[in-house]
Structures are given as C-alpha cells and as structure tokens.
Design a protein around this motif. Sequence first.
Motif: not given
Lengths: 251, 298
Positions: B153-178
């Motif tokens: 929330s409150g982040l610009d489109f590009e920053t938001r996309q980049k951040l989510v991309e990083k989170m998606v990639t990070w959690y793809q390799q892990r089995d943590a519940s979110l």
Amino acid sequence: MNKMISKYMVLYELRNVTGNPFVHIFGVGMPIFMAILITRISISEIPDASVMKMLSTSIFLGIGAMIPMATILMGYAVRQAQDLEKGIPERMRLFGIRNRVTICNRAVSELIYMAAAFGLYFLAGIFFMDLQAPVLSGFVLYAVCMLFFSIMCFMLGHAVAALAKRFSLTYCIVMMVYFACMIFGGMMGISYENMPAAMQAVARLLPVTYFSRDFYAIWTGETYNFVPMIQSYLFFGAASGILLFAALRRR
Amino acid sequence: MEREVLLSIENLTVRYGKDVVLQIGSPVLIEEGDRVGIIGSNGAGKSTLIRSILGLVNYQGSIRTALPMDRIAVHMQSNEYTDSMATKHIMEAILQTKISRNQRLQELIRYFEFEDCLRKRYSKLSGGQKQRFTIIMVMMQDAPLTFYDEVTSGLDFETRQKLVEKMVTWYQQRDASLCIVSHYYEELEQLANKLLILDKGRVIAYGKKEELFRRYCGRAVIILKHSQEKEALFRPYDKLASPAHLIALPCETEEKERELTDLLLTHNMDYTRSTTDIEMIYTNAKKCTENRLDGGER
C-alpha cells in the motif's frame, strides 16, 4: 528472543541513548558547566581556602544529581514516550523481543551511559574545581545513593511515559519534575536554609536535597544522621513505584 | 496426506467500544502450505483479524494455534523503528546477529537490493525501502506462518510490482504458510492459493481460489470493458455482477463460451477469459451474500 540481556540489544539501546543530543547537553554538558560556573561565582568572595573547598565540593556533589535526572528521568521518559507513540515496542514484540527484555537492556545501557557521564563529570571536577578528596565510605555511599536515585528516576520516567503515552505530555511532565527537583533541591539559587517553611517541607521529601545540602558531611566521613535521607528515598521510591504499578496495571 | 492445522479461528467476536467490528462464526482453518489472500473493502475487518490473532486486541471466542508466538512472523501495515541509528544496527539488534557473519541475511539483503540502505536511518528510506527493510527481517524469522498486512500500500506501480515479484520468487522455493492482506488482486493472483473474503466484519467466503470461482462465477468468465454497444449486444445474455466499468459473462458450458467468443470475434471486440479472477470472485460472493440477506436468490 530468550536472553534477557544481550550484546546486540545493549548496543542498540546505547545507540538509542547517545542518539539523543539533548541527553549530552542536559546530562553531561550542563552539569559540568553549572558546577564550574556556580562554584566560581560562589567562592569568588570567600577568603578562606578551606571554606572554598567545602563549598566547591558541596556544589559539585549536589549538581551531580542533575545527571540521572537529565539522562534517565528526562532522556529515557521522552524516548520511551516517542517509541510508544510510534508503536515501536509493539513492533519489537512482534519480532519476539518481549517488553521485559527491552526494559532490562535499556536499564543496562542507561547505567553505562550514566557511569560514563559521571566519569566525565568527575574528570572536569578534578581538573577545573578545587574539590575535597572523599573518604572511601563517602565515595561508595555517593555512588550507591546515586544508583538508587537513578533506579527511581528510571521507574518514574517509565511510569510517566506509559501513563501519558504521548511525547508532548511526557516531555511537559518530566520537565516540570526536573525543574521542581532542581528548585527544591537548592540548585537554582535558593538554598534549603533560605526557603520558606512550606518549601522546606517539600524539599525534605526529595533525595536531591540531601545531595546538595548534606552530602559533604558523608563525603568527608563526618558523623551524619541518615534517617531523614532514607525517609526521602522511601518517599520518592514509593511514589515512583505506585506510579509504575498504576502504569503496568493500565496496560 | 493430512495437512497440519496451523491456526483455527471459531466463534470470534471483536468489539471496539459497543461496535462489533469482526464476527467469525464457522471455523476458519489455516493449514500447512496455505497461502491465504485476505480481501475486503476498508473497514471489513482484515487488519483487526490479524491483530486479534496476534493478541493485540481483545476478543471473545477461540483462536487456536500450536505455534508459539515467536514462530509467527508479521509485517504490519505500518512498521516504525527508532531513528537514532542506521538501519543496519536495528537489523542486527532485532535479529541478534552480525550482518557480516550471517550468510543467509546477506543473501536476503542482496536479494532485496538493500545494501545501500544499511547505513541510512529509517526515516531517510523511501516507502519501498521501508517495506523491504521489514520484509527482510520477517523473512529471516523463517516462520511456519507469516502475515503480510498491505505490504505494498502506498507504493508506486513499478516498486509494487518489483516487490511482489521478489516475494513470489522467494516463497516459490519455500513451503511456509502465508496470510496476505491486500487491495491489489493481481498480487494475490500470484501469491495466494486460498481466499478469505470479509465484508463488514463478517466472513462471506473462504476456500481455494478455484473452488470459490466455480461456486460464485461458474466454469469460466468472459470479461469486457463496458460500453453502450456491448451492453446492447449482450442484453439477452446472463451476466455476473461486476464493477461498473466491466461486463462479465458467465460461460457455464463450452458451447456457451464458443457462442460468446464467436460473437465477440464477429464484432471485433477485446475480451479477457478467466477461471480464477479474484475481482469477479469478490464481487459475486459479496452480491450473493447481499441477496441472501435480502432474501433474494442468485
């Protein structure tokens, strides 16, 4: 985090203490400056060297009480209120750092900072003031009394911040307590002897009065009746303790 | 294989003064491996739900977890830190480690491109850097259950996309519940496999994304940008509830879908086909609940 006191947390809290410039100004600079200035003014018209020494030492020992009041009562309370306002303790709890761990590490860091401040204060006293050397018991008692007074300031500061919750209100309250202690403690120009009876009655309840009025006798190993001083500690400790209890109950 | 229940919420009531702000009756179970997207409009009770799970607000009812509180990590909507020192020292104190001696932490700092921010004070960081700072520490906790409350929330489109991309990639390799609270459905399309939909403090739907889609939208949906021409063309057809700028056409069967797409091709109209669109699930689940409360039928 299971460890009550850790190197990383003490360092973190020490950085928090030293990160506040007002603590250096009011907790270190001002006591040194005031002790030197007041001593110079007070002894300028006294011809007797032994009286000069006694007066310098009395002023020095009394003004020393400003250090815990400024670094702990004011510095800690204001920082704690700022943290509460920003929700930092809650954020730390969510990282598994419990409140009691934070408080323990803060207490240790405040103690370290205060010891360093006293170190500088004594160095300034030795170099710039003509002080009477203490007897061992006098020095130890001064350190012990200062330590107990600091603990009470910590309790009072924590309680005020927790009850007021806001930085502005906490700042206002602790400033009032700070100046009240200085005025009643005889550090603002009116000595205990020159106070009206009502003011003297209040002054007798405050440990700071005994630092500036009586500690020279203890410092030099003279016979001294400790009862009124102990009563003032009990009163100040009880007041701080009750406020702290109320703050913890409210939370 | 039976999955372990990490969190169970039942008969939960949270009040602010006299107002009931959250009421959950039927059990909500969060199991191992679940990635739950928590959605709802402002004031729906999303953050209150997280705050009650974390014990930050008083509640009545049952919230059960076998996890100790320090095994639950959380990124709150607003995270504040002291401003008396560089972020590096805050990080080392909270994580009880030295960055230079911790490989995993160094990896995370590099991954989130936070190296240059370590010497800055927290207030000097940008919005995105602030979020990354907390995310690094939350991820370092390596908790079996992690809450993210409106991270972007409150982040610009590009920053938001980049951040989510990083989170998606990070959690793809892990089995943590979110459990992720977000108003940006495209983020949840990538991160969540389950949805918990809240409205006015009540749960209106909870389940797997695909199941909820089938329940509220059917087999597939064709989504068009709204126009008078399209409105007239598709007047005879059934429609799903949708935001005012869209038209949503349900495709219950393949034949129906073919009929609709042929018509769209003939008129050279753009469209999107979806079987998981979260906005459609949310809009129709909400509409369905409203109808039920009004005594109407979908």
